[in-house]
Design a protein around this motif. Structure first.
Motif, PDB file in Angstrom:
ATOM      1  N   ILE A 293      -4.167  -2.614 -40.680  1.00 63.59           N
ATOM      2  CA  ILE A 293      -5.367  -3.381 -40.949  1.00 63.59           C
ATOM      3  C   ILE A 293      -6.035  -2.839 -42.074  1.00 63.59           C
ATOM      4  N   VAL A 294      -6.418  -1.584 -42.077  1.00 63.25           N
ATOM      5  CA  VAL A 294      -6.869  -0.927 -43.128  1.00 63.25           C
ATOM      6  C   VAL A 294      -6.270  -1.042 -44.577  1.00 63.25           C
ATOM      7  N   ASP A 295      -4.858  -0.904 -44.498  1.00 60.19           N
ATOM      8  CA  ASP A 295      -3.926  -0.917 -45.726  1.00 60.19           C
ATOM      9  C   ASP A 295      -3.907  -2.344 -46.100  1.00 60.19           C
ATOM     10  N   ILE A 296      -3.949  -3.465 -45.435  1.00 64.46           N
ATOM     11  CA  ILE A 296      -3.887  -4.700 -45.695  1.00 64.46           C
ATOM     12  C   ILE A 296      -5.349  -5.100 -46.625  1.00 64.46           C
ATOM     13  N   TYR A 297      -6.448  -4.781 -46.151  1.00 70.70           N
ATOM     14  CA  TYR A 297      -7.722  -4.940 -46.935  1.00 70.70           C
ATOM     15  C   TYR A 297      -7.806  -4.034 -47.935  1.00 70.70           C
ATOM     16  N   ASP A 298      -7.221  -2.917 -47.937  1.00 68.22           N
ATOM     17  CA  ASP A 298      -7.272  -2.060 -49.053  1.00 68.22           C
ATOM     18  C   ASP A 298      -6.503  -2.491 -50.283  1.00 68.22           C
ATOM     19  N   ARG A 299      -5.307  -3.223 -49.980  1.00 65.51           N
ATOM     20  CA  ARG A 299      -4.509  -3.776 -50.867  1.00 65.51           C
ATOM     21  C   ARG A 299      -4.942  -5.130 -51.490  1.00 65.51           C
ATOM     22  N   ARG A 300      -5.529  -5.782 -50.536  1.00 67.04           N
ATOM     23  CA  ARG A 300      -6.092  -7.132 -50.851  1.00 67.04           C
ATOM     24  C   ARG A 300      -7.283  -7.142 -51.879  1.00 67.04           C
ATOM     25  N   TYR A 301      -8.202  -6.001 -51.587  1.00 66.24           N
ATOM     26  CA  TYR A 301      -9.542  -6.023 -52.383  1.00 66.24           C
ATOM     27  C   TYR A 301      -9.627  -4.775 -53.268  1.00 66.24           C
ATOM     28  N   HIS A 302      -8.180  -3.877 -53.495  1.00 65.55           N
ATOM     29  CA  HIS A 302      -8.256  -2.888 -54.477  1.00 65.55           C
ATOM     30  C   HIS A 302      -9.355  -1.783 -54.182  1.00 65.55           C
ATOM     31  N   ILE A 303      -9.454  -1.765 -52.736  1.00 63.72           N
ATOM     32  CA  ILE A 303     -10.691  -0.670 -52.613  1.00 63.72           C
ATOM     33  C   ILE A 303     -10.426   0.521 -52.794  1.00 63.72           C
ATOM     34  N   GLN A 304      -9.157   1.115 -52.723  1.00 68.20           N
ATOM     35  CA  GLN A 304      -8.813   2.621 -52.942  1.00 68.20           C
ATOM     36  C   GLN A 304      -9.505   3.379 -52.211  1.00 68.20           C
ATOM     37  N   PHE A 305      -9.491   3.167 -50.712  1.00 71.47           N
ATOM     38  CA  PHE A 305      -9.943   4.194 -50.109  1.00 71.47           C
ATOM     39  C   PHE A 305      -8.944   5.460 -49.954  1.00 71.47           C
ATOM     40  N   THR A 306      -9.612   6.529 -49.605  1.00 73.34           N
ATOM     41  CA  THR A 306      -8.837   7.858 -49.507  1.00 73.34           C
ATOM     42  C   THR A 306      -8.200   8.000 -48.355  1.00 73.34           C
ATOM     43  N   GLU A 307      -7.157   8.785 -48.089  1.00 74.86           N
ATOM     44  CA  GLU A 307      -6.440   9.055 -46.752  1.00 74.86           C
ATOM     45  C   GLU A 307      -7.653   9.325 -45.729  1.00 74.86           C
ATOM     46  N   GLN A 308      -8.443  10.264 -45.979  1.00 72.31           N
ATOM     47  CA  GLN A 308      -9.523  10.393 -44.991  1.00 72.31           C
ATOM     48  C   GLN A 308     -10.415   9.282 -44.490  1.00 72.31           C
ATOM     49  N   GLU A 309     -10.758   8.556 -45.601  1.00 77.82           N
ATOM     50  CA  GLU A 309     -11.404   7.412 -45.265  1.00 77.82           C
ATOM     51  C   GLU A 309     -10.748   6.326 -44.444  1.00 77.82           C
ATOM     52  N   LYS A 310      -9.208   6.222 -44.699  1.00 77.06           N
ATOM     53  CA  LYS A 310      -8.625   5.272 -44.004  1.00 77.06           C
ATOM     54  C   LYS A 310      -8.324   5.942 -42.452  1.00 77.06           C
ATOM     55  N   GLN A 311      -8.378   7.038 -42.338  1.00 77.53           N
ATOM     56  CA  GLN A 311      -8.242   7.787 -41.059  1.00 77.53           C
ATOM     57  C   GLN A 311      -9.446   7.537 -40.254  1.00 77.53           C
ATOM     58  N   ASP A 312     -10.720   7.682 -40.921  1.00 74.16           N
ATOM     59  CA  ASP A 312     -12.016   7.657 -40.380  1.00 74.16           C
ATOM     60  C   ASP A 312     -12.190   6.227 -40.037  1.00 74.16           C
ATOM     61  N   LEU A 313     -11.457   5.065 -40.588  1.00 74.66           N
ATOM     62  CA  LEU A 313     -11.873   3.522 -40.411  1.00 74.66           C
ATOM     63  C   LEU A 313     -10.858   3.521 -39.001  1.00 74.66           C
ATOM     64  N   VAL A 314      -9.527   3.786 -39.160  1.00 75.85           N
ATOM     65  CA  VAL A 314      -8.679   3.831 -37.781  1.00 75.85           C
ATOM     66  C   VAL A 314      -9.411   4.377 -36.553  1.00 75.85           C
ATOM     67  N   ASN A 315      -9.876   5.537 -36.672  1.00 73.74           N
ATOM     68  CA  ASN A 315     -10.497   6.300 -35.567  1.00 73.74           C
ATOM     69  C   ASN A 315     -11.849   5.479 -35.149  1.00 73.74           C
ATOM     70  N   LEU A 316     -12.484   4.756 -36.162  1.00 71.81           N
ATOM     71  CA  LEU A 316     -13.497   3.807 -35.390  1.00 71.81           C
ATOM     72  C   LEU A 316     -12.969   2.613 -34.678  1.00 71.81           C
ATOM     73  N   MET A 317     -11.969   2.099 -35.229  1.00 75.68           N
ATOM     74  CA  MET A 317     -11.328   0.799 -34.503  1.00 75.68           C
ATOM     75  C   MET A 317     -10.587   1.388 -33.121  1.00 75.68           C
ATOM     76  N   LYS A 318     -10.265   2.545 -33.035  1.00 74.06           N
ATOM     77  CA  LYS A 318      -9.610   3.070 -31.828  1.00 74.06           C
ATOM     78  C   LYS A 318     -10.679   3.027 -30.622  1.00 74.06           C
ATOM     79  N   VAL A 319     -12.044   3.271 -30.967  1.00 77.52           N
ATOM     80  CA  VAL A 319     -13.039   3.247 -29.937  1.00 77.52           C
ATOM     81  C   VAL A 319     -13.779   2.068 -29.710  1.00 77.52           C
ATOM     82  N   LEU A 320     -13.430   0.846 -30.419  1.00 72.63           N
ATOM     83  CA  LEU A 320     -14.192  -0.276 -30.283  1.00 72.63           C
ATOM     84  C   LEU A 320     -13.879  -0.885 -28.867  1.00 72.63           C
TER      85      LEU A 320
END
Length: 500
Positions: free
Chosen positions: A473-500
């Motif tokens: 999910i994060v990778d799709i948004y990152d590619r679509r909008y050229h966000i350039q999340f860092t690896e740590q930011e991607k993992q932080d967003l994944v961990n957020l979605m794990k707990v929702l």
């Protein structure tokens, strides 16, 4: 209809575990609610998943399921509403569960019914390949009559022509089921939406659709405004009409359900809350000051709308660095801090959103600088409080994930009509989305935002199953909008979605 066996022998369970991984979860087979199951649906159900535990709460305390229309096979294919809305999967249906059912019963399980559980009804039901989109992407077939008919029963005059470019299932070119049949139909393939937390999905935040500038539609019975967010393509407006649509198409009922059956279904659906309640690394999601889990959703304290002083997912900001409970171990503390960073990123990390109908076409400009919370801003659900639909590029080329297993359509806007605001006169799409309801060029590929609750228990994601994991999910948004999340930011967003 006879109930299928719910318990397996140790040997059979071992085979199921080896082939699907399903039995690794607590109570592997007991997780499944069979049509006609007479167990009482309790106040609270807790099920393990790969990220922790998911809890489903019943606001009525408990529900007698014997004879209840949500749990009863009302149609001809043996399914009930519960078949595709399982409490263990956040009241949706995960790919893991679908494959476990195939391993257990193959085509005899009603979820593989020919009408929509197969790639096309004319395929041999005993062949796994005939159900590949359901087994590999979690997608059911959604047949849409073409041209569409509006809520008043009047035929819509489409602004575009539609051609089938690729038809791997054979359904769209079928003489019996396709566009050239006596009842012209377009088959698209989508995930089942969760039947939970619906007070958020049906909440009306505006009296108009700000994404199109059009007046918001009204419930034809009550005259009240409706959220338009129940279905991916807004083909029905109310929970009652959604139930009728599902019973006719997915349960294959001949005739209509009774008013009392519809009342019971809507009442039950409206009282269910479901969310992740425990994480394997972070522990209880309601500890150390956080207010995660379905109880928080059910209570609905603090309002629904996010703002600068009331950011979405604020319930996890209590886990910011230095705020963990003294009893937390090192790994637990690290995970919780990651979740808190993810919650801040979701609202505060701005990026350029470009070329998305329903966002850039509504007066904000192209591009517009904003965050994930621009479109996922409603507390308790993560949907958009502003009604309307968005084209994120999950189905329209050139942004859609290459998916040769899905159909591809060529939509050409007719002379005299405005083309798609960003893709022009000709659009190639795997699923025309809202345009299948309105017939408008500007709506091609638009889909309503989905609830973000219970994500850990109901992979894959997006309406067409384009993301198999939370990281995707994060990778799709990152590619679509050229966000350039860092690896740590991607993992932080994944961990957020794990707990929702």
């Amino acid at each position: 209809m006879k109930k299928h066996l719910i318990r397996l022998t140790g040997a059979a369970l071992a085979v199921l575990a080896a082939s699907t991984g399903y039995a690794a979860y607590d109570g592997a087979i007991e997780r499944w609610w069979e049509p006609g199951d007479t167990r009482v649906f309790p106040r609270e159900q807790v099920y393990a998943n790969e990220h922790g535990k998911l809890t489903t709460l019943n606001g009525a305390g408990q529900t007698i399921t014997k004879g209840h229309p949500f749990f009863t096979a009302l149609g001809s294919n043996g399914r009930a509403c519960i078949s595709c809305h399982q409490p263990a999967d956040g009241m949706s249906l995960s790919l893991k569960t679908i494959n476990a059912r195939w391993t257990l019963l193959r085509e005899k399980d009603p979820i593989f019914a020919a009408g929509d559980g197969a790639n096309c009804p004319n395929l041999p039901m005993q062949d796994r390949a005939s159900h590949s989109l359901l087994l590999e992407r979690g997608l059911f077939r959604i047949p849409r009559v073409w041209p569409p008919v509006d809520a008043a029963g009047k035929k819509v005059k489409p602004e575009f022509t539609i051609e089938v470019v690729r038809d791997p299932t054979g359904c769209n070119t079928s003489r019996e089921y396709g566009l050239a049949s006596s009842n012209p139909t377009i088959s698209v393939f989508r995930r089942p939406r969760p039947v939970a937390n619906l007070k958020y999905i049906t909440a009306v935040g505006f009296s108009f659709d700000p994404k199109s500038g059009l007046p918001l539609q009204r419930d034809p019975e009550t005259g009240e405004y409706v959220s338009e967010a129940l279905m991916a393509d807004t083909r029905v407006l109310t929970l009652k009409d959604q139930a009728v649509d599902a019973i006719r198409t997915h349960l294959q009922m001949h005739g209509d359900p009774t008013p009392e059956q519809l009342r019971q279904i809507v009442e039950f659906e409206s009282q269910i809350s479901s969310a992740q309640s425990h994480d394997q690394w972070g522990g209880s999601l309601s500890e150390a000051g956080a207010k995660g889990g379905p109880q928080h959703i059910e209570e609905n304290k603090g309002g629904m709308l996010q703002s600068g002083s009331n950011p979405i997912w604020k319930e996890f900001l209590a886990w910011k660095a230095g705020k963990s409970a003294p009893s937390a171990n090192v790994e637990q503390q690290k995970f919780r801090e990651s979740v808190a960073r993810g919650a801040e990123l979701f609202s505060k990390r701005n990026f350029l959103i470009k070329g998305s109908a329903g966002i850039n076409s509504m007066g904000f400009g192209d591009p517009v600088l904003n965050s994930c919370a621009m479109c996922h801003n409603m507390h308790g659900s993560g949907i958009d409080i502003a009604p309307g639909r968005i084209d994120l590029g999950t189905t329209n080329e050139p942004h859609a994930k290459p998916s040769p297993e899905l159909p591809l359509f060529k939509l050409t806007c007719k002379p005299g009509y405005k083309p798609h605001p960003f893709l022009g006169k000709v659009v190639y799409t795997q699923d025309p989305g809202y345009a299948l309801t309105t017939g408008r060029c500007e709506d091609i590929g638009k889909i309503t935002t989905q609830s973000m609750r219970g994500l850990a228990g109901r992979a894959p994601y997006f309406a067409n199953g384009a993301a198999g994991t939370l990281r995707e999910i994060v990778d799709i948004y990152d590619r679509r909008y050229h966000i350039q999340f860092t690896e740590q930011e991607k993992q932080d967003l994944v961990n957020l979605m794990k707990v929702l």
